[in-house]
Design a protein around this motif. Structure first.
Motif, short mmCIF file in Angstrom:
data_model
loop_
_atom_site.label_atom_id
_atom_site.label_comp_id
_atom_site.label_asym_id
_atom_site.label_seq_id
_atom_site.Cartn_x
_atom_site.Cartn_y
_atom_site.Cartn_z
N THR A 182 0.83 -1.21 0.00
CA THR A 182 0.00 0.00 0.00
C THR A 182 0.86 1.25 0.00
N ASP A 183 1.89 1.27 0.82
CA ASP A 183 2.77 2.43 0.91
C ASP A 183 3.52 2.66 -0.40
N ILE A 184 3.95 1.57 -1.04
CA ILE A 184 4.66 1.71 -2.31
C ILE A 184 3.76 2.36 -3.35
N VAL A 185 2.52 1.91 -3.43
CA VAL A 185 1.62 2.44 -4.46
C VAL A 185 1.16 3.85 -4.10
N PHE A 186 0.95 4.14 -2.83
CA PHE A 186 0.66 5.52 -2.45
C PHE A 186 1.78 6.45 -2.90
N GLY A 187 3.03 5.96 -2.83
CA GLY A 187 4.15 6.79 -3.17
C GLY A 187 4.41 6.92 -4.66
N ALA A 188 4.05 5.90 -5.43
CA ALA A 188 4.43 5.89 -6.85
C ALA A 188 3.26 5.72 -7.80
N CYS A 242 -10.89 -2.19 -3.53
CA CYS A 242 -9.86 -1.23 -3.92
C CYS A 242 -8.99 -1.83 -5.02
N ALA A 243 -8.33 -0.95 -5.76
CA ALA A 243 -7.42 -1.38 -6.83
C ALA A 243 -6.17 -0.52 -6.77
N LEU A 244 -5.01 -1.16 -6.85
CA LEU A 244 -3.73 -0.50 -6.78
C LEU A 244 -3.11 -0.47 -8.17
N TRP A 245 -2.85 0.73 -8.69
CA TRP A 245 -2.35 0.90 -10.06
C TRP A 245 -1.02 1.64 -10.07
N LEU A 246 -0.16 1.23 -10.99
CA LEU A 246 1.08 1.95 -11.28
C LEU A 246 1.11 2.27 -12.77
N SER A 247 1.49 3.49 -13.11
CA SER A 247 1.69 3.85 -14.51
C SER A 247 3.15 3.57 -14.85
N VAL A 248 3.37 2.60 -15.74
CA VAL A 248 4.72 2.17 -16.10
C VAL A 248 5.13 2.87 -17.39
N ALA A 274 4.82 1.69 -22.60
CA ALA A 274 4.12 2.25 -21.45
C ALA A 274 2.79 1.52 -21.25
N HIS A 275 2.40 1.34 -19.99
CA HIS A 275 1.13 0.67 -19.70
C HIS A 275 0.71 0.95 -18.27
N GLU A 276 -0.56 0.68 -17.99
CA GLU A 276 -1.08 0.72 -16.64
C GLU A 276 -0.95 -0.68 -16.03
N TYR A 277 -0.35 -0.75 -14.87
CA TYR A 277 -0.09 -2.03 -14.21
C TYR A 277 -1.02 -2.16 -13.00
N LEU A 278 -1.91 -3.13 -13.07
CA LEU A 278 -2.78 -3.43 -11.93
C LEU A 278 -2.00 -4.31 -10.97
#
Length: 204
Positions: free
Chosen positions: A52-58, A70-76, A122-126
């Motif tokens: 959770t902390d990693i995704v809140f940060g990035a 909830c869903a945690l996403w990163l924009s790569v 580039a992609h959205e990473y779930l």
């Protein structure tokens, strides 16, 4: 009535961690990382907190207004999504040290999934999507994903995830994801399926 979704803030941290812990406690991959039930009960919430902390940060965390999913996403970006993983003090090692230094599987799962993560586009990473056990099957996970996938289609962006169960793999296939590469079989454990989704505008 539709599902109301909002972006989670730092004040939602405890809610997100509790939700992920409940949703993934009996997941096959969580069971592999923490095969001992008592150990899982003690350390699994800590691992979910680290994620959770990693995704809140990035990245970004979406949550339903009622706090049930909830869903945690990163924009790569273009290029290698895991640059720096060979560093001595890298992310997987830090997570293991923070959660349970004696459990090498905490670090190994991150390295193995990094090894199958597509690079170059580039992609959205779930990273994770969690639904409260009592609310599963109501379409909440689908609503969370569609809110991002619709944007991916509009912007021409791909999406990627790793399915951790046959049930979730079927759901993701209905949303347009397809297997990319070979399944990852964890040592003496379950399989994970890397899945990629092209934006609809490119597949029409």
């Amino acid at each position: 009535m539709g599902v109301v979704i909002r972006t989670a803030g730092e004040g939602d941290r405890d809610l997100i961690v509790r939700l992920l812990d409940e949703a993934f406690h009996d997941d096959p991959v969580s069971g592999w990382v923490f095969p001992d039930v008592q150990d899982r009960r003690a350390h699994h919430p800590m691992l979910m907190a680290a994620f959770t902390d990693i995704v809140f940060g990035a990245g970004r965390i979406d949550v339903t207004e009622d706090g049930s999913a909830c869903a945690l996403w990163l924009s790569v970006p273009d290029g290698d999504p895991h640059r720096g993983d060979d560093a001595e003090d890298d992310g997987p090692a830090r997570v293991r040290k923070a959660v349970d230094p004696g459990n090498e599987r905490i670090e190994l799962i991150s390295r193995l999934t990094a090894g199958i993560h597509p690079s170059g586009r580039a992609h959205e990473y779930l990273w994770m999507i969690g639904v409260a056990p009592g609310r599963q099957g109501e379409g909440l996970g689908t609503a969370l994903m569609e809110s991002v996938l619709d944007r991916c289609d509009r912007e021409g962006t791909a999406a990627y995830l790793e399915a951790s169960s046959a049930r979730s793999r079927t759901l993701y296939e209905r949303l347009g994801f397809a297997l990319c590469g070979s399944a990852l079989r964890l040592p003496d454990g379950p399989e994970m399926w890397p899945m990629w989704r092209e934006p609809a505008s490119r597949t029409a």
